[in-house]
Design an enzyme around this catalytic site. Structure first.
Site, PDB file in Angstrom:
ATOM      1  N   HIS A  12       0.798  -1.224   0.000  1.00  0.00           N
ATOM      2  CA  HIS A  12       0.000   0.000   0.000  1.00  0.00           C
ATOM      3  C   HIS A  12       0.832   1.277   0.000  1.00  0.00           C
ATOM      4  CE1 HIS A  12       0.334  -0.431   4.562  1.00  0.00           C
ATOM      5  NE2 HIS A  12       0.578   0.864   4.424  1.00  0.00           N
ATOM      6  N   GLU A  73      -3.888   3.564   1.753  1.00  0.00           N
ATOM      7  CA  GLU A  73      -4.132   3.775   3.182  1.00  0.00           C
ATOM      8  C   GLU A  73      -4.283   5.266   3.451  1.00  0.00           C
ATOM      9  OE1 GLU A  73      -1.696   3.928   7.371  1.00  0.00           O
ATOM     10  OE2 GLU A  73      -1.081   2.396   5.922  1.00  0.00           O
ATOM     11  N   HIS A 101       2.327  11.664  -7.135  1.00  0.00           N
ATOM     12  CA  HIS A 101       0.921  11.328  -7.344  1.00  0.00           C
ATOM     13  C   HIS A 101       0.694   9.838  -7.172  1.00  0.00           C
ATOM     14  CE1 HIS A 101       2.734  10.929 -11.464  1.00  0.00           C
ATOM     15  NE2 HIS A 101       2.075   9.769 -11.420  1.00  0.00           N
ATOM     16  N   GLU A 147      -3.259  10.743 -11.099  1.00  0.00           N
ATOM     17  CA  GLU A 147      -3.126  10.589 -12.548  1.00  0.00           C
ATOM     18  C   GLU A 147      -4.181   9.599 -13.032  1.00  0.00           C
ATOM     19  OE1 GLU A 147       0.263   9.467 -15.927  1.00  0.00           O
ATOM     20  OE2 GLU A 147       0.594   8.939 -13.820  1.00  0.00           O
TER      21      GLU A 147
END
Length: 321
Positions: A12, A73, A101, A147
């Site tokens: 994550h 998260e 990003h 994005e």
């Protein structure tokens, strides 16, 4: 027992948020992500919200959360939602650039953007802006950049977008010295270089790394993007010459002002993995033995970004999350 990096997962990416209700609803309503786990730490006054794509066709559908890739998260420090002055660092404004990003791949770029537009999602870049017509950038409630890339295009005027086939494609970090960073992510974390994009006219390159899968082409350099239908990828962006600038550094998101927190890998055997990191003389932020949380460790990459290390509970049970 020795640790096997081929079993590791890019589990994550953590972002701090001001208002978790607003942020969770944003990712659910606009992208179809689902809240698959929530952890509350009342004593320390923070909560963690784990979001992922979990439709029947999703890559990690139904798996225990530590056995997945492509999780987002969201970390909420209690009370920030009522603090008028609280604002995150998005990583894209000087002098605090670093994290860039997250990226979500969609089935149809134009239709997905039309849906986001109809939901009043603010755009940083529309497909029609600039030279790069194949990507867009939108902003989440805290101003983080997302994005948007298309898995495929359709000429059909009646085509629509289907949230069930979206993926959390990658997380972008800017790096100062690409050779040092590549050595770390490949040799220390065990990732493979999956794709390279060199853009000399713009004076930067991007490198996509992840835990390679069977039959996956390595260091792909064609114009098409073969990674749009998979998750768990890290994009390292290197701007030419930064490695030669004395004193140059990127903001890691954990110094003030805070925003991006860390990447996280899940491993086959947490103790063995940490013993291997120790043997490799990596820089630690937190060893397993430090502090109250004995089931997580944090190591530092060459740019001082934090990498959390946790146990994949589907391989070896360690703690009830």
């Amino acid at each position: 027992m020795a640790t096997n990096t081929s079993l590791y997962k890019m589990n994550h990416t953590m972002l701090r948020v001001k208002d978790p209700k607003r942020s969770v609803e944003y990712y659910q309503n606009n992208f179809g992500m689902k809240l698959i786990r929530k952890l509350d730490f009342e004593e320390s006054k923070f909560s963690l919200y784990f979001l992922a794509f979990d439709s029947p066709g999703a890559e990690s559908a139904g798996r225990q959360w530590t056995d997945r890739e492509g999780i987002l998260e969201l970390t909420h420090n209690h009370g920030t939602e009522n603090d008028e002055n609280y604002k995150v660092n998005t990583g894209n404004v000087e002098p605090h650039r670093g994290f860039g990003h997250i990226c979500i791949s969609v089935d149809h770029l134009e239709k997905a953007c039309e849906k986001l537009e109809s939901n009043n999602v603010p755009f940083q870049k529309r497909p029609s802006d600039g030279h790069m017509k194949h990507i867009a950038f939108v902003l989440d409630p805290d101003g983080y950049w997302i994005e948007i890339v298309g898995q495929k295009q359709s000429d059909s005027a009646s085509a629509s977008t289907n949230l069930d086939v979206y993926h959390f494609s990658h997380t972008m970090l800017r790096v100062k010295d690409v050779e040092k960073s590549m050595q770390f992510y490949r040799s220390v974390l065990g990732m493979s270089l999956l794709r390279t994009c060199e853009l000399p006219e713009a004076r930067f390159n991007v490198y996509f790394l992840g835990y390679a899968r069977e039959g996956e082409e390595r260091d792909y350099r064609g114009e098409e993007n073969p990674l749009l239908d998979r998750e768990g990828v890290v994009e390292l962006t290197w701007n030419y010459g930064t490695e030669k600038e004395e004193g140059f550094k990127y903001h890691n998101g954990n110094e003030q002002p805070q925003g991006f927190g860390h990447l996280c890998i899940s491993v086959d055997d947490l103790d063995a993995a940490c013993a291997r990191f120790e043997d490799l003389n990596i820089n630690w932020k937190k060893r397993l033995t430090d502090g109250k949380m004995k089931n997580v460790a944090f190591i530092l990459d060459p740019d001082n970004y934090w990498i959390e290390v946790i146990q994949n509970e589907s391989i070896k049970s360690r703690v009830s999350w």
